[in-house]
Design a protein around this motif. Structure first.
Motif, PDB file in Angstrom:
ATOM      1  N   TRP A  42      40.698  78.701  18.604  1.00 38.84           N
ATOM      2  CA  TRP A  42      41.297  77.307  18.156  1.00 38.84           C
ATOM      3  C   TRP A  42      42.490  76.696  19.156  1.00 38.84           C
ATOM      4  N   GLY A  43      43.072  77.648  19.976  1.00 39.58           N
ATOM      5  CA  GLY A  43      44.011  76.952  20.963  1.00 39.58           C
ATOM      6  C   GLY A  43      43.061  76.303  22.047  1.00 39.58           C
ATOM      7  N   VAL A  44      42.102  77.087  22.608  1.00 37.53           N
ATOM      8  CA  VAL A  44      41.060  76.325  23.631  1.00 37.53           C
ATOM      9  C   VAL A  44      40.607  74.843  22.900  1.00 37.53           C
ATOM     10  N   GLY A  45      40.348  74.929  21.465  1.00 43.30           N
ATOM     11  CA  GLY A  45      39.695  73.750  20.732  1.00 43.30           C
ATOM     12  C   GLY A  45      40.669  72.642  20.941  1.00 43.30           C
ATOM     13  N   PHE A  46      41.657  72.693  20.955  1.00 40.60           N
ATOM     14  CA  PHE A  46      42.798  71.483  21.204  1.00 40.60           C
ATOM     15  C   PHE A  46      42.150  70.781  22.418  1.00 40.60           C
ATOM     16  N   VAL A  47      41.988  71.573  23.492  1.00 33.05           N
ATOM     17  CA  VAL A  47      41.536  70.784  24.653  1.00 33.05           C
ATOM     18  C   VAL A  47      40.157  70.209  24.742  1.00 33.05           C
ATOM     19  N   VAL A  48      39.279  70.811  23.739  1.00 33.84           N
ATOM     20  CA  VAL A  48      37.973  70.238  23.297  1.00 33.84           C
ATOM     21  C   VAL A  48      37.973  69.293  22.793  1.00 33.84           C
ATOM     22  N   VAL A  49      38.885  69.096  21.547  1.00 33.85           N
ATOM     23  CA  VAL A  49      39.007  67.815  20.841  1.00 33.85           C
ATOM     24  C   VAL A  49      39.602  66.851  21.382  1.00 33.85           C
ATOM     25  N   ASP A  50      40.681  66.980  22.468  1.00 28.88           N
ATOM     26  CA  ASP A  50      41.156  66.130  23.227  1.00 28.88           C
ATOM     27  C   ASP A  50      39.961  65.162  24.087  1.00 28.88           C
ATOM     28  N   GLN A  51      39.102  66.007  24.495  1.00 30.11           N
ATOM     29  CA  GLN A  51      37.836  65.334  25.364  1.00 30.11           C
ATOM     30  C   GLN A  51      36.876  64.505  24.384  1.00 30.11           C
ATOM     31  N   ALA A  52      36.655  64.967  23.253  1.00 28.30           N
ATOM     32  CA  ALA A  52      35.631  64.732  22.357  1.00 28.30           C
ATOM     33  C   ALA A  52      36.174  63.219  21.658  1.00 28.30           C
ATOM     34  N   ILE A  53      37.363  63.147  21.648  1.00 28.02           N
ATOM     35  CA  ILE A  53      37.910  61.852  20.942  1.00 28.02           C
ATOM     36  C   ILE A  53      37.807  60.610  21.899  1.00 28.02           C
ATOM     37  N   ASN A  54      37.628  61.058  23.171  1.00 27.85           N
ATOM     38  CA  ASN A  54      37.270  59.683  24.102  1.00 27.85           C
ATOM     39  C   ASN A  54      35.827  59.137  23.799  1.00 27.85           C
ATOM     40  N   HIS A  55      35.047  59.834  22.900  1.00 23.97           N
ATOM     41  CA  HIS A  55      33.650  59.435  22.731  1.00 23.97           C
ATOM     42  C   HIS A  55      33.520  58.957  21.276  1.00 23.97           C
ATOM     43  N   LEU A  56      33.960  59.656  20.432  1.00 27.55           N
ATOM     44  CA  LEU A  56      33.868  59.469  18.838  1.00 27.55           C
ATOM     45  C   LEU A  56      35.266  59.252  18.043  1.00 27.55           C
ATOM     46  N   SER A  57      35.085  58.423  17.090  1.00 29.05           N
ATOM     47  CA  SER A  57      36.204  58.167  16.134  1.00 29.05           C
ATOM     48  C   SER A  57      36.500  59.650  15.543  1.00 29.05           C
ATOM     49  N   THR A  58      37.802  59.709  15.090  1.00 23.49           N
ATOM     50  CA  THR A  58      38.373  61.055  14.441  1.00 23.49           C
ATOM     51  C   THR A  58      37.460  61.292  13.337  1.00 23.49           C
ATOM     52  N   LEU A  59      37.131  60.412  12.475  1.00 24.72           N
ATOM     53  CA  LEU A  59      36.539  60.718  11.155  1.00 24.72           C
ATOM     54  C   LEU A  59      34.962  61.038  11.508  1.00 24.72           C
ATOM     55  N   THR A  60      34.396  60.303  12.607  1.00 28.30           N
ATOM     56  CA  THR A  60      32.928  60.571  12.917  1.00 28.30           C
ATOM     57  C   THR A  60      32.929  62.154  13.451  1.00 28.30           C
ATOM     58  N   LEU A  61      33.926  62.385  14.377  1.00 25.10           N
ATOM     59  CA  LEU A  61      33.864  63.767  15.013  1.00 25.10           C
ATOM     60  C   LEU A  61      34.055  64.921  13.835  1.00 25.10           C
ATOM     61  N   ASN A  62      34.897  64.602  12.805  1.00 21.64           N
ATOM     62  CA  ASN A  62      35.079  65.764  12.206  1.00 21.64           C
ATOM     63  C   ASN A  62      34.048  65.756  10.741  1.00 21.64           C
ATOM     64  N   SER A  63      33.355  64.580  10.568  1.00 18.31           N
ATOM     65  CA  SER A  63      31.997  64.842   9.796  1.00 18.31           C
ATOM     66  C   SER A  63      31.083  65.408  10.534  1.00 18.31           C
ATOM     67  N   VAL A  64      30.628  65.192  11.471  1.00 15.60           N
ATOM     68  CA  VAL A  64      29.444  65.879  12.320  1.00 15.60           C
ATOM     69  C   VAL A  64      30.114  67.197  12.435  1.00 15.60           C
ATOM     70  N   ARG A  65      31.138  67.563  13.027  1.00 17.88           N
ATOM     71  CA  ARG A  65      31.715  69.048  13.116  1.00 17.88           C
ATOM     72  C   ARG A  65      31.419  69.747  12.072  1.00 17.88           C
ATOM     73  N   PHE A  66      32.037  69.317  10.928  1.00 19.91           N
ATOM     74  CA  PHE A  66      31.827  70.346   9.684  1.00 19.91           C
ATOM     75  C   PHE A  66      30.594  70.409   8.669  1.00 19.91           C
ATOM     76  N   ALA A  67      29.733  69.348   9.302  1.00 23.79           N
ATOM     77  CA  ALA A  67      28.483  69.266   8.618  1.00 23.79           C
ATOM     78  C   ALA A  67      27.588  70.318   9.261  1.00 23.79           C
ATOM     79  N   LEU A  68      27.875  70.446  10.630  1.00 25.38           N
ATOM     80  CA  LEU A  68      27.080  71.444  11.543  1.00 25.38           C
ATOM     81  C   LEU A  68      27.679  72.835  11.221  1.00 25.38           C
ATOM     82  N   ALA A  69      28.947  72.908  10.822  1.00 22.44           N
ATOM     83  CA  ALA A  69      29.464  74.165  10.576  1.00 22.44           C
ATOM     84  C   ALA A  69      28.900  74.660   9.116  1.00 22.44           C
ATOM     85  N   ALA A  70      28.690  73.868   8.038  1.00 18.94           N
ATOM     86  CA  ALA A  70      28.191  74.303   6.900  1.00 18.94           C
ATOM     87  C   ALA A  70      26.890  74.929   7.151  1.00 18.94           C
ATOM     88  N   LEU A  71      26.173  74.235   7.711  1.00 22.00           N
ATOM     89  CA  LEU A  71      24.623  74.363   8.085  1.00 22.00           C
ATOM     90  C   LEU A  71      24.516  75.757   8.993  1.00 22.00           C
TER      91      LEU A  71
END
Length: 322
Positions: free
Chosen positions: A19-48
């Motif tokens: 989770w701690g390293v995940g803050f840095v990963v998210v910081d990079q990801a939001i340069n490419h995707l909106s917050t809601l798009t990122l979270n939708s894709v992230r958690f859909a894949l997590a459920a799968l």
């Protein structure tokens, strides 16, 4: 699947690192995707990712049948709290530093027993209130540097801390009564659904990549985004929430919450190494007070050795038996 106490402890430490390293990963990801798009894709894949685990172990973990409607309603409710937490955290990281986001999110540890007392009158000792006061003072120094000002991102992440604390409190009433894998997977699916609906409603058309499948797929298949998805979906979401929910049935509440205090430490270490973020002396004072508040709240509670009902072994201290 039941974990041993020692294995659960070290798995939770690993989760805090992820989770701690995940803050840095998210910081990079939001340069490419909106917050809601990122979270939708992230958690859909997590459920799968959790689906095969459910098919293999789902029947084995349920000692007695649970009404499907109960499981769905609890998952939708807890998933909504997670949705609020991750939306406000990710959105806040657009305007504040990774270090600030990590330490402010850590406020959910002392907030958990406070909300437990407010909602359910769970007993909270003096250490909880002292810890909450120290963490609040630390938040002031970390985010304002001694001046009465908070940036927009700090306020977003503060809302995240409240959402996560409330999620911990509410999960405490259900984790031991419902199948762990199914509850975790359905929560992930609920977050993905809420994020997709919110994206359609709130995101400007050019950011609604969920509904532009070809563009989204091309972006997600880049090496950078594949790493982001593996870290956030498989590790930070599917694996982490399975470990968290499973561990809460074998570890005492104070120890679980105390381990969570490691997350902001890992977040700042990752930010310093990868993003070259540095705190001024006011920031270190604030971060130290937040960590001290977590330790005071949880170590003080652990000395009281409260007797916990197996279904309520969560990060919030529970009432002592009479």
């Amino acid at each position: 699947m039941t974990l041993s106490a020692r294995l659960a402890f070290w798995l939770l430490v690993l989760v805090c690192f992820i989770w701690g390293v995940g803050f840095v990963v998210v910081d990079q990801a939001i340069n490419h995707l909106s917050t809601l798009t990122l979270n939708s894709v992230r958690f859909a894949l997590a459920a799968l990712c959790l689906l095969p685990l459910h098919l293999l172990l789902g029947k084995r973990e349920a000692e007695e049948p649970v009404p499907l409607m109960t499981l769905l309603l609890v998952s939708l409710g807890l998933g909504f709290l997670l949705f609020l937490g991750f939306y406000t955290q990710t959105e806040g990281m657009r305007y504040t530093t990774v270090s600030n986001a990590g330490f402010i999110t850590g406020l959910c540890v002392p907030l958990t027993p406070v909300l437990g007392w407010l909602l359910f009158r769970s007993r909270a000792g003096w250490s909880v209130w002292v810890g909450a006061a120290a963490s609040t003072l630390g938040l002031y120094w970390l985010t304002s540097g001694g001046e009465l000002s908070f940036n927009r991102g700090d306020l977003w992440v503060l809302c995240c801390a409240f959402s996560f604390a409330l999620h911990i409190v509410m999960t405490g009433h259900f984790a031991g009564r419902l199948p762990v894998i199914a509850l975790s997977a359905l929560q992930m699916a609920a977050v993905a659904l809420y994020s997709a609906v919110a994206s359609w409603w709130l995101d400007p058309p050019e950011q609604q990549l969920l509904f532009q499948f070809g563009v989204l797929l091309e972006l997600l298949l880049s090496w950078e985004m594949l790493f982001v998805l593996v870290w956030l979906s498989l590790l930070s979401s599917a694996f982490a929430y399975w470990v968290q929910t499973s561990s809460q049935s074998v570890l005492p509440a104070p120890k679980v919450a105390l381990i969570f205090a490691l997350e902001p430490v890992f977040a700042h270490a990752a930010a310093a190494l990868v993003l070259d973020e540095r705190l001024l002396w006011q920031g270190w004072l604030g971060a130290g007070l937040i960590i001290a508040g977590m330790l005071i709240a949880e170590l003080g509670e652990s000395r009281q050795k409260p007797k916990l009902h197996p279904a309520d072994q969560m990060a919030a201290p529970q009432p002592e038996s009479d």
